[in-house]
Design an enzyme around this catalytic site. Structure first.
Site, PDB file in Angstrom:
ATOM      1  N   CYS A  84       0.808  -1.232   0.000  1.00  0.00           N
ATOM      2  CA  CYS A  84       0.000   0.000   0.000  1.00  0.00           C
ATOM      3  C   CYS A  84       0.835   1.273   0.000  1.00  0.00           C
ATOM      4  O   CYS A  84       0.283   2.363   0.041  1.00  0.00           O
ATOM      5  CB  CYS A  84      -0.944   0.001   1.191  1.00  0.00           C
ATOM      6  SG  CYS A  84      -0.112   0.217   2.784  1.00  0.00           S
ATOM      7  N   CYS A 129       1.847  -4.385   8.215  1.00  0.00           N
ATOM      8  CA  CYS A 129       1.534  -2.993   7.885  1.00  0.00           C
ATOM      9  C   CYS A 129       0.213  -2.631   8.541  1.00  0.00           C
ATOM     10  O   CYS A 129      -0.770  -3.347   8.393  1.00  0.00           O
ATOM     11  CB  CYS A 129       1.441  -2.847   6.363  1.00  0.00           C
ATOM     12  SG  CYS A 129       0.857  -1.224   5.823  1.00  0.00           S
ATOM     13  N   CYS A 152      13.026  -7.690  11.810  1.00  0.00           N
ATOM     14  CA  CYS A 152      13.609  -8.489  10.728  1.00  0.00           C
ATOM     15  C   CYS A 152      12.562  -8.596   9.621  1.00  0.00           C
ATOM     16  O   CYS A 152      11.578  -9.322   9.748  1.00  0.00           O
ATOM     17  CB  CYS A 152      13.981  -9.855  11.294  1.00  0.00           C
ATOM     18  SG  CYS A 152      14.931 -10.876  10.189  1.00  0.00           S
TER      19      CYS A 152
END
Length: 163
Positions: A84, A129, A152
């Site tokens: 996005c 996210c 990570c």
């Protein structure tokens, strides 16, 4: 319960096969459950993302260690979600962890969400996210100061924008 050698080996082998299948084929569920500002059907995500990026962001696969060109990225800039385009990490917080994946000691404010991940018979913290729910990677408590954290990340889950 007493376990003989054959039973122990069988259970250990089953655990290894299960872990390998997860790493190879990913999970059957989508990335982080819930409602997100950016939301598409599975078919729309497949159309928008190349197959390797889709496998990481939407099916929580992990790219092979050392395979991301972002490991060698040293320029100043910002790392964005490949799903996005939300800015999620700054190059100022990137460090060389020696793990084979791009690593950061802190995300940008209001950029990520986390959830418990017990998929590989160990407890980890998955990072996604916050805007689209795409799987970015995992966070561990073995990073550098000042946070002591190591985010990570899969390079396939990120896009780099130079400053």
């Amino acid at each position: 319960m007493v376990m003989d050698r054959r039973t122990a080996l069988g259970l250990g082998g089953a655990a290894i096969v299960g872990a390998a299948a997860t790493l190879t084929f990913g999970r059957q569920s989508h990335a982080a459950p819930g409602k997100f500002e950016v939301s598409y059907t599975d078919a729309e995500w497949r159309k928008r993302l190349n197959p390797r990026v889709y496998a990481v962001l939407r099916k929580e696969n992990t790219e092979p260690a050392g395979s991301s060109p972002l490991n060698k990225e040293k320029r100043r800039g910002t790392y964005h979600c490949a799903g996005c385009d939300l800015p999620v990490y700054s190059s100022a917080q990137k460090f060389e962890s020696g793990t084979g994946w791009p690593s950061f000691w802190k995300p940008l404010p209001n950029a990520i969400g986390t959830r418990e991940d017990n998929q590989l018979f160990i407890s980890r913290t998955e990072v996604h996210c916050r805007r689209c729910g795409g799987h970015l990677g995992h966070v561990f408590d073995d990073g550098p100061k000042p946070t002591g954290l190591r985010y990570c990340m899969n390079g396939l889950a990120l896009k780099f924008r130079p400053a």
